[in-house]
Design an enzyme around this catalytic site. Structure first.
Site, PDB file in Angstrom:
ATOM      1  N   ASP A 170      29.778 -61.359   3.518  1.00  0.00           N
ATOM      2  CA  ASP A 170      29.028 -61.535   2.270  1.00  0.00           C
ATOM      3  C   ASP A 170      27.566 -61.221   2.516  1.00  0.00           C
ATOM      4  O   ASP A 170      26.962 -61.704   3.478  1.00  0.00           O
ATOM      5  CB  ASP A 170      29.196 -62.980   1.784  1.00  0.00           C
ATOM      6  CG  ASP A 170      28.397 -63.293   0.532  1.00  0.00           C
ATOM      7  OD1 ASP A 170      27.924 -62.340  -0.128  1.00  0.00           O
ATOM      8  OD2 ASP A 170      28.254 -64.488   0.219  1.00  0.00           O
ATOM      9  N   HIS A 194      32.102 -62.178  -0.878  1.00  0.00           N
ATOM     10  CA  HIS A 194      31.447 -62.711  -2.064  1.00  0.00           C
ATOM     11  C   HIS A 194      32.303 -62.472  -3.318  1.00  0.00           C
ATOM     12  O   HIS A 194      32.796 -61.368  -3.546  1.00  0.00           O
ATOM     13  CB  HIS A 194      30.084 -62.048  -2.262  1.00  0.00           C
ATOM     14  CG  HIS A 194      29.219 -62.790  -3.223  1.00  0.00           C
ATOM     15  ND1 HIS A 194      28.319 -63.755  -2.825  1.00  0.00           N
ATOM     16  CD2 HIS A 194      29.123 -62.744  -4.582  1.00  0.00           C
ATOM     17  CE1 HIS A 194      27.711 -64.249  -3.881  1.00  0.00           C
ATOM     18  NE2 HIS A 194      28.183 -63.661  -4.963  1.00  0.00           N
ATOM     19  N   SER A 202      27.851 -68.729  -6.155  1.00  0.00           N
ATOM     20  CA  SER A 202      26.920 -67.613  -6.333  1.00  0.00           C
ATOM     21  C   SER A 202      25.714 -68.038  -7.176  1.00  0.00           C
ATOM     22  O   SER A 202      25.001 -68.964  -6.819  1.00  0.00           O
ATOM     23  CB  SER A 202      27.656 -66.424  -6.949  1.00  0.00           C
ATOM     24  OG  SER A 202      26.866 -65.252  -6.907  1.00  0.00           O
TER      25      SER A 202
END
Length: 407
Positions: free
Chosen positions: A347, A377, A193
């Site tokens: 995601d 995610h 991320s």
């Protein structure tokens, strides 16, 4: 006195119940769980807990008791049961930056591979403790020395502190590789991320440094690549997929770049994007670069929206080429090390990975790609979580380990 305490207790119970009911209604009102996700009920519970924690954190912040990010990280860390199987763990400080070193217990006759890991969490969540087990696993399974960087986060530190800390810690590590028994020709940067974004930013900053060992490979797990085109297919398809919804993503971005949240609609529509900038960068950020198979249920709206100069001035720090690594010159991209990219079908940032994959391939950078059809995610941050475990988490980490072993 007893009556007063009883009244306060009852009021607290009513408040707690009311907040819990609101969280449940908010979840069922907004959340969308694709059929591909394994254990959907478990993910629903996880999302409700996240909403509840963030809500209580916001209440405590308004009461000036504790900031929301500090409250969330505190709760996150106290439930972590750290595992050090066959790994020696050492807490260090590189100047003011806390780091954690993971080294296999077995003696090696030659220098080992080195992995620098930057954790995700939107610069609000995530910590050395919450990613401890993941890095311990990486060190053990790949027989590598792993450095986990504890960069400074919100609410006390905004952009560019995160990148500065990651860069400073990485340079310190690269200068002292021999002290940690690391082979200078096999250093890998890895992150998930926002930590993946840090990987790209650090590698680009180091690409012309001749005084340091070159980075061997970059591993990017559902990485943030840009905040400009928020109307890509995955942003539309997965905007309400928990736990990283569109609203939550925008909250993290706005807090990190110190942008008032009231500008979120301008950011979504692209009204804050200067027309001259879009003409230059659309070739890399347009949905035209996304393969057709990922455009199911996608309605291509006019983008960007009518230009709003006020919105541009208020949000331009998040749109700057200096914080959007996909927009650097071809000469920089072409010098980057080989990449292993991980994307998740469910995601909101799936298409960021696809755009970056194409950008690298266009400049002949070797790319390996793992796509988790049942992934979402944040799933990697749940690694070794006994209650909220998902098959996609282990599958992604197995793929990462397999790639690293070949480096």
């Amino acid at each position: 006195m007893n009556i007063l305490l009883e009244i306060l207790l009852i009021a607290a119970c009513i408040l707690g119940l009311s907040i819990s009911m609101w969280v449940l209604m908010e979840h069922f009102r907004t959340a969308h769980l694709p059929s591909a996700i394994s254990h959907p009920v478990k993910l629903q519970i996880l999302h409700c807990i996240l909403l509840l924690v963030v809500t209580w954190g916001n209440i405590l912040e308004k009461l000036k008791i504790c900031s929301m990010p500090h409250f969330c990280c505190f709760l996150q860390d106290i439930f972590v049961v750290k595992e050090n199987l066959n790994v020696v763990v050492t807490d260090l400080r590189f100047g003011t930056i806390p780091v954690r070193l993971f080294q296999p217990q077995t003696v090696s006759s030659s220098p080992r591979r080195g992995i620098v890991f930057y954790h995700g969490g939107g610069a609000m969540f995530g910590s050395l403790d919450s990613y401890h087990n993941l890095c311990s696993f990486l060190s053990r399974e790949t027989d590598s020395v792993v450095l986990l960087v504890g960069y400074r986060q919100l609410p006390d530190h905004h952009h560019p502190v995160l990148i500065q800390d990651c860069l400073t810690a990485t340079v310190h590590f690269l200068i002292n590789l021999s002290a940690y028994g690391v082979d200078p020709s096999r250093v890998v940067l890895c992150g998930d991320s926002m930590g993946g974004w840090a990987v790209v930013m650090v590698i680009q900053a180091l690409v012309n440094r001749t005084d340091l060992p070159h980075i061997r490979a970059q591993i990017l797990i559902y990485t943030v690549i840009q905040c400009i085109n928020l109307q890509l297919p995955s942003h539309q398809q997965n905007k309400n997929v928990p736990p990283f919804t569109q609203e939550f993503m925008l909250m993290c971005v706005c807090k990190y770049f110190a942008i008032d949240f009231s500008w979120r609609e301008a950011m979504l529509s692209g009204a804050c994007i200067h027309p001259d900038h879009w003409k230059k960068y659309r070739k890399w950020l347009s949905s035209d670069n996304i393969p057709k198979r990922y455009k199911k249920k996608y309605h291509e709206a006019p983008f960007p929206g009518p230009f709003d100069e006020a919105a541009y001035l208020e949000t331009k720090q998040a749109l700057d080429v200096k914080v959007t690594p996909i927009l650097v010159d071809d000469e920089i991209i072409a010098q980057l090390p080989e990449a292993f990219l991980v994307s998740c079908e469910n995601d909101i940032l799936r298409d960021d990975t696809l755009l970056y994959k194409k950008r690298l391939e266009d400049q002949k950078v070797p790319v390996s790609w793992y796509h988790a059809e049942d992934g979402f995610h944040g799933c990697v941050s749940l690694f070794s979580n006994k209650v909220f475990s998902f098959p996609c988490t282990q599958n992604i980490m197995n793929a990462v380990v397999s790639y690293i072993k070949g480096v």
